[in-house]
Every structure is written in structure tokens, then in C-alpha cells.
Design a protein around this motif. Structure first.
Motif, PDB file in Angstrom:
ATOM      1  N   VAL A  39      -5.543   8.609   4.183  1.00 13.23           N
ATOM      2  CA  VAL A  39      -5.353   9.934   3.603  1.00 13.23           C
ATOM      3  C   VAL A  39      -4.294  10.727   4.366  1.00 13.23           C
ATOM      4  CG1 VAL A  39      -7.184  11.079   4.944  1.00 13.23           C
ATOM      5  CG2 VAL A  39      -6.601  11.910   2.647  1.00 13.23           C
ATOM      6  N   TYR A  91     -10.310   8.704  -5.618  1.00  8.87           N
ATOM      7  CA  TYR A  91     -10.383   7.531  -4.732  1.00  8.87           C
ATOM      8  C   TYR A  91     -11.731   6.830  -4.882  1.00  8.87           C
ATOM      9  CZ  TYR A  91     -10.753   4.895  -0.351  1.00  8.87           C
ATOM     10  OH  TYR A  91     -10.938   3.906   0.594  1.00  8.87           O
ATOM     11  N   ILE A 101      -5.973  12.866  -6.724  1.00  9.03           N
ATOM     12  CA  ILE A 101      -6.092  11.414  -6.553  1.00  9.03           C
ATOM     13  C   ILE A 101      -7.579  11.081  -6.454  1.00  9.03           C
ATOM     14  CG2 ILE A 101      -5.555   9.414  -5.116  1.00  9.03           C
ATOM     15  CD1 ILE A 101      -3.062  10.887  -4.152  1.00  9.03           C
ATOM     16  N   PHE A 138      -6.386   2.376   2.514  1.00 10.78           N
ATOM     17  CA  PHE A 138      -5.943   3.698   2.074  1.00 10.78           C
ATOM     18  C   PHE A 138      -6.037   4.680   3.240  1.00 10.78           C
ATOM     19  CE2 PHE A 138      -6.604   7.862   0.103  1.00 10.78           C
ATOM     20  CZ  PHE A 138      -5.647   7.871  -0.903  1.00 10.78           C
ATOM     21  N   ASP A 182      -9.615   1.137  -3.827  1.00  5.27           N
ATOM     22  CA  ASP A 182      -9.335   0.517  -2.535  1.00  5.27           C
ATOM     23  C   ASP A 182     -10.365  -0.572  -2.253  1.00  5.27           C
ATOM     24  OD1 ASP A 182      -8.581  -0.094   0.033  1.00  5.27           O
ATOM     25  OD2 ASP A 182      -9.153   1.833   0.908  1.00  5.27           O
ATOM     26  N   THR A 191       0.836  -1.213   0.000  1.00  7.51           N
ATOM     27  CA  THR A 191       0.000   0.000   0.000  1.00  7.51           C
ATOM     28  C   THR A 191       0.864   1.253   0.000  1.00  7.51           C
ATOM     29  OG1 THR A 191      -1.835  -1.121   1.119  1.00  7.51           O
ATOM     30  CG2 THR A 191      -1.766   1.279   1.271  1.00  7.51           C
ATOM     31  N   ALA A 220       0.891   7.132  -6.549  1.00  6.70           N
ATOM     32  CA  ALA A 220      -0.224   8.063  -6.762  1.00  6.70           C
ATOM     33  C   ALA A 220       0.223   9.505  -6.563  1.00  6.70           C
ATOM     34  CB  ALA A 220      -1.372   7.729  -5.811  1.00  6.70           C
ATOM     35  N   TYR A 246      -7.187   5.663  -7.545  1.00  8.74           N
ATOM     36  CA  TYR A 246      -6.833   4.684  -6.514  1.00  8.74           C
ATOM     37  C   TYR A 246      -8.089   3.902  -6.145  1.00  8.74           C
ATOM     38  CZ  TYR A 246      -3.877   2.761  -2.823  1.00  8.74           C
ATOM     39  OH  TYR A 246      -3.109   1.913  -2.061  1.00  8.74           O
ATOM     40  N   ILE A 265       0.541   4.257  -2.712  1.00  6.02           N
ATOM     41  CA  ILE A 265       0.351   5.678  -2.370  1.00  6.02           C
ATOM     42  C   ILE A 265       1.485   6.522  -2.945  1.00  6.02           C
ATOM     43  CG2 ILE A 265       0.311   7.324  -0.458  1.00  6.02           C
ATOM     44  CD1 ILE A 265      -1.183   5.189   1.180  1.00  6.02           C
ATOM     45  N   ARG A 277     -13.781   3.453  -3.273  1.00  6.17           N
ATOM     46  CA  ARG A 277     -13.838   2.356  -2.304  1.00  6.17           C
ATOM     47  C   ARG A 277     -14.854   1.337  -2.798  1.00  6.17           C
ATOM     48  NH1 ARG A 277     -13.158  -1.546   0.606  1.00  6.17           N
ATOM     49  NH2 ARG A 277     -13.375  -1.579   2.887  1.00  6.17           N
TER      50      ARG A 277
END
Length: 349
Positions: A155, A198, A196, A153, A148, A121, A128, A146, A125, A200
Motif C-alpha cells: 500500500v 483489495y 482500489i 501488494f 492478491d 506487480t 489500478a 486488486y 499497481i 487477499r
């Protein structure tokens, strides 16, 4: 090569390749402002290139040739030139970059796997963040997606690595700025976080739906230069009774990733877990989903412990030699090991 059809200078063709524009369709989908910025020409020159690309692409479509049906027909020479201009995303570890030929390559799918706590991970990151390093500093000036699947992840960690990245760029500019004047890096940690995207996902159905949506999303966000999925296998190892269905879904997903990497000239990084496999009377660690899954990527990198040091080993690649290099996970992100700076080959156990 499609851009060879454009009546422009060789230097401009080279700039188009370096920026990832290998097809007329890719050029015609962008705007004059973005094209001018990415290939570093004036807006009038970019407008002229865009006009030529749109006109030539339209003539190609009206001709009804088979090239509209079958995408390909490149010569090996064209492919070699494209590889020479291939964009790379640095890992921030010089030793690791060295065995990777400079970093994680765009237009390719790279699988990175290893045991829990090895830093998968953290590498995701770091990539990214690093994909956003401006062109002036040897970066791509791009954005990241990204995905996840595990909820790993963080932040706060992204912010920490982003701040370190900007500090590194400031140090670099101060060292190399010839007039010795203070040079301000025009980036802010908050802007790195904003670049980025993101997602989920909490089930394999959500994962499949998202992967199918990425084509449209990236078309609308043309600056995306890397997709990271952490991890690609998580939901496919949970209560999946129909193995034939799992194999088919995984095959379709891997093919989609390969097409995204190629069509949009971006890097796809799939982080993977490990499992045990019975080999010659003993159980050994291997990457999840078995040997057949290894064909879903261009490059496969295995992370492992060698004593107290983390190492990365190139297990599979059509263009890179099998080699191993140490790396560290620090408060600033992925870095070289303090104890050594030389890449070395270590036999996998």
C-alpha cells in the motif's frame, strides 16, 4: 447493436458506446445521476434515455424472442464501431502504450507474465491507479479491483504512485490550461487508495469463490473498470495432484473473467509467473500453466530482460502486431526508458 433500438441521436449513441454501455440491460441497471455523468449529458436527458432503455428492454423480454436466450447477433459493423470506442487504461509508459494501441483495452482479458523482479506487480499497481484518471485528462474515472494471491501488494507503493500520478496531471493541466490560471486537480492520493478494492486470497478455493462473487460485487460498484489478479496461477501450482480438476477449474475461471470483461466493459489483467519447459534438448523459461492456458486471454504480454533494460513483448493478440518496447520501473511508477524512446522488435530467446 441493442442501443441502436433507442430513439436517440447518433451522438448520444456514440457517447453510450464510449462509456461502455452496449446493451439495454446495462443502461437500465444504472442510475440517472451516474448515466448523466458518464456520458456527459443533463440529468433530464439521462432520465429520458434510461426510460427508453427500460421500456425497450421490457418489451424485448415480453416478446419471448430467442435473443433473451442467446446473447449476440451483432453485425461485424457494430463490432468495429464498438472497438473504435473501446476504452483504454494507460500504462504511463508511452512506448508501451504505443505497441498496445493506446493502453490496456477494456472488454478484453490481458495476461502479463515474466520472471521475478521484472515489474509485474508494479504494472498492476500502476494500472489500478491510472484507471482512476478523470475523463477530463483522457482517463476512465473508474475504480479497480486488486486480487492478491501472493501477498506482494504494497500500500505504501500505491500511495507513492498515486502521488506521482496527481503530480503528472497537475503538470499537464498547467501546461495546457489556456487562461494560464492555476488549475487544481480535484483528486487526493487518499481518494485513489479508497477506490482500489483489495482482496487477499490464500487458497485456490478462496480464489474460485471470489471470482464467482465478482459479478454481484461489480453490479453493486458500477464504476469498476479494471480487475487485476496478482498472480492468477500461484495457488494452482501448489500441491495440486488432480490435474484434471485443476484444468477444469482454470477453464471455468478464465471463462468467468472473459464474461466479466465483456458484460461490464472493463479490463481484466492477469499477472502470471514463469516456469521451465524442456524444448529441443534444453530448458527454457515459459509462462506457467502451459500452452493451453494461453487461450484463456485475449492478449498475452511477456516481460523480459534485454541486457539491463526491461522490455515488454506482445506474444499473442488478435488485433495487435507482435512488437517489443522498453519500459522502466521508477520511484514514480512505470515510465519510459531514458536511453531510448523508440519501440523496437527484438527476437525472443
Amino acid at each position: 447493436m441493442e442501443i441502436g433500438m433507442l430513439p436517440i441521436s447518433a451522438s448520444k449513441r456514440g457517447k453510450l458506446l464510449a462509456a461502455g454501455y452496449t446493451t439495454l440491460n446495462a443502461i437500465s441497471r444504472t442510475s440517472t445521476t451516474i448515466l448523466a455523468r458518464e456520458i456527459e449529458v443533463s440529468e433530464s436527458e439521462a432520465s429520458e434515455i434510461l426510460k427508453f432503455a427500460t421500456k425497450t428492454s421490457a418489451l424485448d423480454r415480453s416478446s419471448g424472442s430467442n435473443t433473451n436466450i442467446i446473447d449476440g447477433g451483432q453485425t461485424a459493423w457494430d463490432m468495429l464501431n464498438e472497438e473504435r470506442y473501446s476504452s483504454l487504461v494507460t500504462t504511463s509508459c508511452v512506448d508501451l502504450d504505443n505497441i498496445l494501441g493506446g493502453g490496456i483495452s477494456c472488454k478484453e482479458v490481458t495476461e502479463i507474465g515474466g520472471v521475478p523482479g521484472i515489474g509485474k506487480t508494479q504494472i498492476g499497481i500502476q494500472l489500478a491507479v491510472n484507471v482512476q484518471i478523470p475523463l477530463d485528462y483522457g482517463g476512465l474515472g473508474g475504480k479497480a479491483i486488486y486480487i492478491d494471491t501472493e501477498g506482494s501488494f504494497m500500500v505504501e507503493r500505491v500511495l507513492q504512485i498515486a502521488e506521482a500520478c496527481i503530480e503528472d496531471m497537475s503538470e499537464y493541466s498547467h501546461h495546457f490550461h489556456k487562461d494560464n490560471q492555476a488549475y487544481v486537480v480535484k483528486m487526493h492520493p487518499n481518494s485513489i487508495l479508497e477506490n482500489i478494492f483489495y482482496f487477499r486470497v490464500c487458497s485456490y478455493t478462496e480464489q474460485i469463490a471470489l471470482v464467482n462473487y465478482l459479478d454481484k460485487f461489480i453490479t453493486e460498484h458500477k464504476d469498476v473498470k479494471i480487475i487485476i489478479i496478482d498472480s492468477v496461477t500461484f495457488h494452482f501450482r501448489q500441491d495440486f495432484d488432480d490435474m484434471a480438476l485443476r484444468t477444469r477449474l482454470l477453464g471455468e475461471m478464465s471463462l468467468k473473467f472473459m464474461k466479466l470483461a465483456r458484460n461490464f466493459s472493463l479490463a481484466v489483467v492477469m499477472l502470471n509467473q514463469v516456469t521451465t519447459k524442456h524444448i529441443e534438448g534444453s530448458f527454457q523459461l515459459t509462462l506457467a500453466l502451459g500452452d493451453s492456458w494461453s487461450h484463456s486471454c485475449t492478449n498475452r504480454i511477456i516481460l523480459y530482460w534485454n541486457g539491463d533494460e526491461r522490455h515488454a513483448y506482445i506474444d499473442k493478440s488478435p488485433s495487435l502486431k507482435s512488437a517489443s518496447a522498453p519500459y522502466s520501473v521508477t520511484s514514480r511508477g512505470i515510465r519510459n526508458c531514458n536511453s531510448t524512446s523508440n519501440s523496437k522488435r527484438i527476437k525472443m530467446v
